[in-house]
Design a protein around this motif. Structure first.
Motif, PDB file in Angstrom:
ATOM      1  N   LEU A  24     -60.284 -20.102  30.644  1.00 23.37           N
ATOM      2  CA  LEU A  24     -60.100 -19.523  31.967  1.00 23.37           C
ATOM      3  C   LEU A  24     -59.525 -20.513  32.968  1.00 23.37           C
ATOM      4  O   LEU A  24     -58.504 -20.248  33.621  1.00 23.37           O
ATOM      5  N   LEU A  25     -60.155 -21.661  33.097  1.00 28.03           N
ATOM      6  CA  LEU A  25     -59.742 -22.597  34.144  1.00 28.03           C
ATOM      7  C   LEU A  25     -58.451 -23.334  33.797  1.00 28.03           C
ATOM      8  O   LEU A  25     -57.513 -23.371  34.601  1.00 28.03           O
ATOM      9  N   VAL A  26     -58.391 -23.901  32.603  1.00 30.73           N
ATOM     10  CA  VAL A  26     -57.209 -24.715  32.248  1.00 30.73           C
ATOM     11  C   VAL A  26     -56.062 -23.818  31.779  1.00 30.73           C
ATOM     12  O   VAL A  26     -55.030 -23.690  32.433  1.00 30.73           O
ATOM     13  N   ASN A  27     -56.256 -23.148  30.641  1.00 34.00           N
ATOM     14  CA  ASN A  27     -55.187 -22.294  30.117  1.00 34.00           C
ATOM     15  C   ASN A  27     -54.946 -21.070  30.995  1.00 34.00           C
ATOM     16  O   ASN A  27     -53.813 -20.592  31.136  1.00 34.00           O
ATOM     17  N   GLY A  28     -56.025 -20.532  31.591  1.00 35.77           N
ATOM     18  CA  GLY A  28     -55.862 -19.362  32.460  1.00 35.77           C
ATOM     19  C   GLY A  28     -55.016 -19.663  33.683  1.00 35.77           C
ATOM     20  O   GLY A  28     -54.149 -18.863  34.061  1.00 35.77           O
ATOM     21  N   SER A  29     -55.283 -20.808  34.334  1.00 31.63           N
ATOM     22  CA  SER A  29     -54.470 -21.160  35.506  1.00 31.63           C
ATOM     23  C   SER A  29     -53.022 -21.410  35.108  1.00 31.63           C
ATOM     24  O   SER A  29     -52.089 -21.061  35.836  1.00 31.63           O
ATOM     25  N   ALA A  30     -52.825 -21.987  33.908  1.00 29.22           N
ATOM     26  CA  ALA A  30     -51.454 -22.218  33.444  1.00 29.22           C
ATOM     27  C   ALA A  30     -50.737 -20.887  33.190  1.00 29.22           C
ATOM     28  O   ALA A  30     -49.565 -20.717  33.559  1.00 29.22           O
ATOM     29  N   ARG A  31     -51.450 -19.918  32.574  1.00 28.96           N
ATOM     30  CA  ARG A  31     -50.847 -18.615  32.334  1.00 28.96           C
ATOM     31  C   ARG A  31     -50.546 -17.882  33.650  1.00 28.96           C
ATOM     32  O   ARG A  31     -49.516 -17.199  33.769  1.00 28.96           O
ATOM     33  N   LEU A  32     -51.427 -18.028  34.633  1.00 25.60           N
ATOM     34  CA  LEU A  32     -51.208 -17.396  35.940  1.00 25.60           C
ATOM     35  C   LEU A  32     -49.957 -17.954  36.613  1.00 25.60           C
ATOM     36  O   LEU A  32     -49.119 -17.201  37.148  1.00 25.60           O
ATOM     37  N   VAL A  33     -49.819 -19.271  36.570  1.00 30.55           N
ATOM     38  CA  VAL A  33     -48.628 -19.897  37.159  1.00 30.55           C
ATOM     39  C   VAL A  33     -47.374 -19.460  36.405  1.00 30.55           C
ATOM     40  O   VAL A  33     -46.317 -19.174  37.000  1.00 30.55           O
ATOM     41  N   GLY A  34     -47.484 -19.368  35.066  1.00 32.62           N
ATOM     42  CA  GLY A  34     -46.327 -18.942  34.276  1.00 32.62           C
ATOM     43  C   GLY A  34     -45.921 -17.507  34.593  1.00 32.62           C
ATOM     44  O   GLY A  34     -44.731 -17.194  34.712  1.00 32.62           O
ATOM     45  N   TRP A  35     -46.927 -16.615  34.725  1.00 32.94           N
ATOM     46  CA  TRP A  35     -46.616 -15.214  35.063  1.00 32.94           C
ATOM     47  C   TRP A  35     -45.974 -15.120  36.438  1.00 32.94           C
ATOM     48  O   TRP A  35     -44.968 -14.415  36.628  1.00 32.94           O
ATOM     49  N   PHE A  36     -46.518 -15.844  37.417  1.00 37.82           N
ATOM     50  CA  PHE A  36     -45.955 -15.809  38.776  1.00 37.82           C
ATOM     51  C   PHE A  36     -44.522 -16.347  38.776  1.00 37.82           C
ATOM     52  O   PHE A  36     -43.638 -15.792  39.433  1.00 37.82           O
ATOM     53  N   ALA A  37     -44.292 -17.381  37.990  1.00 38.81           N
ATOM     54  CA  ALA A  37     -42.949 -17.963  37.915  1.00 38.81           C
ATOM     55  C   ALA A  37     -41.974 -16.986  37.262  1.00 38.81           C
ATOM     56  O   ALA A  37     -40.801 -16.877  37.670  1.00 38.81           O
TER      57      ALA A  37
END
Length: 636
Positions: A591-604
């Motif tokens: 959630l915190l590490v990979n989840g934040s990375a996936r969130l940034v990737g989706w927003f990008a």
């Protein structure tokens, strides 16, 4: 007095430092000499102090102030009264015998100097504990004996079993020490001081005070403090169900088994409860807990001793049972009887351990009694000294163990503390079991046919081993002659309450012993051991088979090792796996590490749809933005 006390307490520390830090340079002889002479000096000072105390000279005061916080002083201080003076003599005498015995037992061990350093340090820690006049110093000595016992039990650190045993002892004692520390914390929070005298003198004012551990349920403050302190004693003195560490401590060398089991670590809890008698006297509930736990320990551990074949483990479970007697006496308010049994037990139990060690050395470190037999003619000094210790342990009138054990049984019988009826039944039955397992050891090891390796016949141990046996045999027989003053008289003065009884004198006590129920139970136990292990040696196996699952349960020590391994060790592993799988992999990584990375990737990826490089798309986006802003302003 103060100077003598300083010498008595700190001399073993000096010996430990010399043997430990300079042992390799000064060699074995000077290393053990430094440790032995330092303990000898401590013993002589303790004897002078005891004589001085018996003359009416007491001492209670600070020596050095560590720190001051508000109105609370944290200091090193001594309370030298009849209780602490007696403990000092017992601890230093047994320790001295163990030190001398170690010269022969550990002669070929590569850790020779290190071992002497540890046992001298152990003596220092115990003396610090018994002479303390405040709870801070008590806690320091309490933890110090625990730490050094960890080092000694795991002395042979190349053995995996020794490492596991030392860790087990350390962890189980931490459980008890947590309760002990809570008790001290409650005392400091409510009394505002750590000084014994101030706490004891003001304890009456808190007899009615309550606290709420669970909201809406008031508990007596002194009951909670007493139970917390006793939890510490349960760990240190190996009371049921925190007893599991003590038998495993046999993984250490035999001299330390004698020192831990006879006069030092395991007696710390008994001494502490006796010292805290002004607090326990104000809580019947706490005394009831102490009484029942002690009686259950005495009975249950005696049964286990009947099923063991390792000679050291038989004596170890005997220690657990005898500690149960002492604890039951504390719960029955017979504090002086408990301390007296502590003293007599220290002598005969140290003798049992050291005699067992003599047998082990003679048989090339064989400990299984099924591979012994017929040793009487090969080891006469070891045999006769061990026999005296066995008779004393069984409680035969005239021997030291009789006086203190019968005083305890009588005190429990007379006690009005709740649970006294059950406790009396258990300690009475334990007399029979004690005599049976003690003489089972005598008959299996020294009588009957020879079952050891005939190619390497045993021989009597050297004088450096047998002399301590003889010296310990003397008080194992005669120390009970002080029963009149110690148990029923005014020996302890104001240190401990005197139990009620109809004691009429030393010889009347002995004469009464020959017609009392415990004496006949002891004789029945000795006769049973003789019949089963000398006359009909086929019967023990048949009895074990007849009792089946019940015998197996007792032989496995009631399954507490497996229970604790599943509940605590397994629970800790399950919690660790939960934190790993759920906490680390799912929450932190997922959630915190990979989840934040996936969130940034989706927003990008969404933003990238508007970054095409075509002017008309940018113009269209700007137009849409203007329309949105216009509608927003018009709405306002």
């Amino acid at each position: 007095m103060k100077e003598l006390a300083l010498f008595a307490v700190f001399a073993p520390l000096a010996g430990a430092l010399i043997a430990g830090l300079a042992g390799k340079r000064i060699g074995r002889t000077y290393a053990h000499s430094a440790a032995i002479y330092s303990v000898l000096l401590s013993f002589l000072c303790s004897c002078v102090i005891l004589a001085d105390v018996l003359g009416g000279n007491l001492f209670n005061g600070g020596i050095y102030t560590w720190a001051t916080s508000g109105g609370t002083r944290f200091e090193v201080g001594f309370m030298i009264d009849r209780l602490s003076a007696l403990m000092m003599v017992v601890v230093t005498f047994v320790s001295l015998m163990v030190h001398v015995y170690t010269i022969g037992y550990m002669a070929e061990d590569p850790g020779y100097q290190r071992f002497f350093s540890y046992i001298a340090l152990f003596t220092f820690a115990m003396l610090t504990l018994v002479t303390a006049n405040n709870f801070l110093q008590l806690f320091f000595g309490w933890e110090a004996v625990g730490l050094v016992s960890y080092l000694l039990i795991g002395f042979w650190y190349t053995r995996e079993s020794a490492i596991a045993a030392s860790l087990k002892a350390f962890l189980v004692n931490r459980i008890g020490d947590f309760g002990f520390l809570l008790g001290i914390g409650l005392l400091l929070a409510n009394f505002g001081t750590l000084d014994y005298s101030m706490v004891f003198s003001n304890s009456g004012a808190f007899s009615e005070k309550t606290i709420e551990i669970v909201p809406g349920t008031p508990w007596s403050l002194l009951t909670v403090i007493g139970i917390c302190l006793f939890i510490g004693a349960m760990g240190k003195s190996a009371q049921f169900p925190l007893h599991v560490w003590l038998p495993d401590s046999m993984e250490g060398p035999t001299p330390i088994s004698a020192l831990i089991h006879a006069a030092t670590m395991v007696t710390a809890g008994i001494f502490m409860v006796a010292r805290m008698s002004p607090l326990f006297e104000l809580s019947q509930t706490a005394r009831s807990v102490v009484l029942v736990v002690g009686a259950v320990t005495a009975f249950s551990m005696a049964l286990v001793a009947l099923t063991q074949y390792d000679i050291k483990r038989v004596v170890a479970y005997s220690t657990l049972s005898q500690l149960g007697y002492m604890t039951a006496a504390l719960g029955a308010t017979a504090y002086s009887a408990a301390i007296f049994h502590l003293m007599t037990h220290a002598f005969f139990k140290a003798l049992l351990f050291l005699a067992a060690g003599s047998v082990i050395v003679a048989l090339h470190h064989e400990q299984d009694m099924r591979r012994m037999g017929g040793l009487k003619k090969y080891m006469p000094i070891t045999y006769w000294t061990l026999l005296l210790a066995a008779i004393s342990s069984a409680g035969i009138p005239g021997f030291a163990g009789f006086f203190s054990k019968d005083a305890i049984i009588e005190a429990v019988h007379r006690s009005s503390t709740p649970g006294a009826g059950l406790a009396y039944l258990l300690v009475l039955v334990t007399v029979f079991i004690t005599a049976t397992y003690t003489f089972r050891l005598v008959f299996m090891a020294f009588h009957g046919r020879e079952r050891f390796d005939a190619a390497h016949p045993p021989h009597e141990s050297p004088a450096v081993i047998t002399v301590p046996l003889v010296l310990l045999a003397i008080p194992s027989v005669f120390s009970g002659l002080f029963v009149g003053d110690v148990v029923y008289g005014d020996y302890f003065g104001n240190s401990l309450p005197v139990p009620k009884g109809d004691y009429q004198g030393l010889w009347s006590f002995v004469a009464h012993g020959f017609v009392s129920v415990p004496f006949w139970l002891a004789l029945a136990g000795i006769a049973t051991a003789w019949f089963l292990y000398m006359k009909r040696t086929d019967l023990p196996a048949r009895v074990a088979a007849a009792f089946g699952p019940l015998y197996a349960l007792v032989e496995r020590k009631y399954g507490f090792d497996e229970l604790y391994a599943w509940l605590f060790a397994g629970g800790a592993r399950a919690a660790g796996r939960g934190f790993w799988k759920g906490g680390d992999q799912v929450v932190i990584d997922g959630l915190l590490v990979n989840g934040s990375a996936r969130l940034v990737g989706w927003f990008a990826s969404v933003i990238r749809l508007f970054q095409t490089g075509f002017v008309y798309q940018y113009a269209f986006s700007m137009l849409i933005g203007v329309v949105i802003l216009a509608f927003w302003f018009l709405k306002k």
